[in-house]
Scaffold this motif. Structure first.
Motif, mmCIF file in Angstrom:
data_model
loop_
_atom_site.group_PDB
_atom_site.id
_atom_site.type_symbol
_atom_site.label_atom_id
_atom_site.label_comp_id
_atom_site.label_asym_id
_atom_site.label_seq_id
_atom_site.Cartn_x
_atom_site.Cartn_y
_atom_site.Cartn_z
ATOM 1 N N GLY A 1 0.948 -1.149 0.088
ATOM 2 C CA GLY A 1 0.039 -0.017 0.035
ATOM 3 C C GLY A 1 0.922 1.085 -0.008
ATOM 4 O O GLY A 1 0.290 2.608 -0.316
ATOM 5 N N ALA B 1 3.627 4.036 -1.188
ATOM 6 C CA ALA B 1 3.786 4.781 -2.637
ATOM 7 C C ALA B 1 5.510 5.091 -2.625
ATOM 8 O O ALA B 1 5.942 5.024 -1.835
ATOM 9 C CB ALA B 1 2.854 5.841 -3.076
ATOM 10 N N ALA C 1 0.649 3.515 -5.380
ATOM 11 C CA ALA C 1 0.870 2.585 -4.708
ATOM 12 C C ALA C 1 2.018 1.381 -5.480
ATOM 13 O O ALA C 1 1.681 1.186 -6.674
ATOM 14 C CB ALA C 1 -0.211 1.681 -3.995
#
Length: 604
Positions: free
Chosen positions: A453, A455, A502
């Motif tokens: 999740g 980035a 992500a």
């Protein structure tokens, strides 16, 4: 393969062209005009026909734009091009502007306090770009006007013709999925999002979706065209039919080919909702749909994320391409070492370096092209982040200084991008200290593990912290996405403060921290990495984690490493990386180059 592409402008002829454009603006009742580095397809790289920014200003960087007013002209560039722009434009007439620190709306507000009208070509700016600019100008009295014709095209007498290279099929043995499967998957996602069609304007998306490759852009194997993906998986492809001769069977009956002039009428005949990506769709496309009363829904290009997530076949191709590329890099580095150990009467130049490196890649017999113009900068040229050598700037390799070489290859099974900084002669203690700080950042990112999740913006600092502790930084992102025999710069993934997508398994990115001292030298170390699922850690919880697999295989100059600045785990990583480079590449080398590699990969 090295060639010095013709530059369409120089500092000497920029002022006259600027004066003509300013006179044209006055005749049309405009107070200014936007000149982007862009084409109608909104890719990063443009064909010679679309090099309007270079033609006007002389600036040839891959990103930037100009705002021309009747009494001034600003050339907006980011941290990669701060030095380059000053060398390429007539500073008496063009003012470099630090972007994104200075936003165009703020600059216009200051330059036009009484308001005015700024023209723009609606095919050369995205919907999102113009929306942000309009928002920034609210209350200023400054208006934006879409023009029917680009005034630069009317002035550019020898403007090149549109590119017309033939396209070719990209076989499923390399693509991993048929275009029928890709179209069905993207159409399903499109329909689930409530849209009946999506407009595709980016050449790499179309190439990926249809399993075709082209030759309309130097170094990037794509074809210029537009496409409409329908919710049933059918595609209307708008491109010069001559480019697609012989591909009818490959494309099949669900891909309908039409000439580019049919694109606008086809847009007007669509039934909405139609998805447009505001980050890539030109303003003109949105305007055509809205004028026809068709509902537009904003959403990401449906090909962007699937294209970024390489499948198993593409990843195997990437590994094979990097092994092949690694052999070429080792042969080059060994050659460079042999030819620079002693100060020669006629030292090598930057162009010599580029020609030899590109020659080693070509000798594999599988190189389709280089993936971008090779960067080879010695001494102060290395401090120019995207330096591009010319016969005028070509320097001999400087003794007791550094050489930065950033290069890559386009192979049918993968795209490579690697940077190595090497010492020519004896490096100084400062060279070794700074190089090792950069190396610590590259190793830190290579060893990263993180929860699903996150980035690129969440990881970017890992590559910078050693430099930050020393009071330094670099003015570019740490990494960009890389395509599969497509663009060497691929979105939507990035390792940068602006990377908001992500990271997911299959994404290939660069890991390239650096340090640049103006007028002296530059340092950058770059490997390509791929995101993969991380295994469990003893004592950890069941949280899903990700990590990087390093794809690039080439030694890092041990002469520039100060082992005292590396901790135990960093030294272990470097030794393990070098051991892997030797294990994979030694069987592919002749004895002379193998002996060099054994020494270059010895434990630190």
């Amino acid at each position: 393969m090295f060639q010095q592409f013709e530059v369409t402008s120089t500092p000497a002829n920029g002022p006259a062209r600027l004066a003509r454009l300013q006179a044209t603006l006055a005749d049309q009742g405009l107070d200014g005009f936007l000149v982007p580095k862009a084409d109608a397809h909104q890719g990063e790289y443009v064909a010679p026909r679309d090099e309007r920014l270079a033609w006007l200003t002389g600036f040839t960087g891959s990103a930037g734009f100009a705002i021309v007013l009747r009494d001034r002209a600003g050339v907006f560039v980011d941290g990669r091009y701060r030095l380059q722009v000053r060398a390429q434009v007539a500073l008496s007439h063009f003012t470099p502007v630090d972007w994104p620190e200075v936003q165009p709306a703020a600059w216009l507000r200051e330059a036009l306090p009484e308001g005015g009208t700024i023209g723009f070509d609606p095919w050369l700016h995205t919907m999102g770009e113009i929306a942000r600019l309009r928002q920034g100008l609210e209350g200023s009295g400054i208006l934006l006007r879409a023009l029917d014709a680009n005034p630069i095209d009317g002035m550019w007498e020898d403007q090149p013709a549109p590119p017309a290279a033939a396209a070719r099929a990209h076989p499923i043995e390399l693509a991993g999925l048929s275009h029928e499967e890709k179209r069905a998957d993207c159409a399903r996602a499109l329909s689930d999002g409530g849209a009946r069609a999506a407009v595709l304007t980016q050449p790499d998306s179309i190439a990926w979706l249809l399993n075709i490759r082209g030759g309309d852009i130097p170094r990037v194997p794509v074809m210029h065209g537009f496409a409409i993906l329908h919710q049933d998986g059918a595609v209307d492809l708008f491109a010069a039919p001559a480019k697609l001769v012989g591909l009818e069977e490959h494309l099949g009956k669900q891909v309908r080919i039409a000439p580019p002039e049919d694109f606008a009428p086809a847009l007007k005949a669509l039934e909405g909702p139609v998805r447009l990506d505001p980050a890539t769709a030109p303003v003109a496309v949105g305007t055509l749909l809205e004028a026809a009363g068709i509902t537009v829904v904003e959403g990401a290009d449906p090909c962007a994320l699937p294209k970024a997530r390489k499948n198993a076949v593409e990843l195997e191709g990437a590994r094979a391409a990097h092994q092949r590329d690694g052999v070429a890099m080792v042969r080059f580095l060994a050659w460079l070492d042999r030819n620079t150990r002693e100060e020669a009467a006629a030292p090598l130049t930057e162009i010599d370096v580029i020609q030899r490196l590109e020659g080693f890649r070509a000798e594999s017999g599988e190189l389709r092209d280089i993936s971008f113009e090779t960067i080879a900068g010695t001494g102060p040229n290395g401090a120019i982040v995207h330096y591009r050598v010319t016969t005028d700037s070509n320097r001999p390799l400087e003794r007791d200084n550094l050489l930065l070489v950033d290069s890559g290859g386009q192979y049918a099974d993968g795209t490579t991008d690697i940077t190595r900084t090497v010492a020519i002669g004896q490096p100084s203690g400062e060279h070794r200290r700074l190089f090792t700080l950069v190396l610590k950042g590259m190793i830190n990112l290579s060893r990263a593990r993180w929860p699903e999740g996150l980035a690129g913006r969440d990881l970017d600092a890992l590559a910078r912290i050693a430099l930050w502790r020393a009071g330094m930084d670099y003015g570019h992102g740490t990494g960009h996405g890389v395509g599969s025999y497509l663009s060497v710069h691929e979105g939507p993934q990035r390792l940068a403060r602006t990377g908001e997508v992500a990271l997911v398994p299959g994404m290939i990115l660069s890991n390239e921290p650096g340090y640049y001292r103006e007028g002296a030298f530059g340092i950058r170390i770059e490997n390509l990495v791929v995101v993969r699922a991380a295994g469990p850690v003893p004592g950890g919880d069941a949280r899903a984690m990700l990590e990087f697999e390093t794809l690039t295989l080439a030694p890092i100059d041990r002469a520039l490493v100060d082992p005292d600045l590396l901790d135990t785990e960093e030294r272990a990583w470097l030794d393990a990386y070098h051991a892997e480079v030797a294990r994979v590449l030694l069987p592919r080398l002749d004895e002379s180059d193998a002996a060099w590699l054994r020494a270059a990969t010895a434990p630190i």
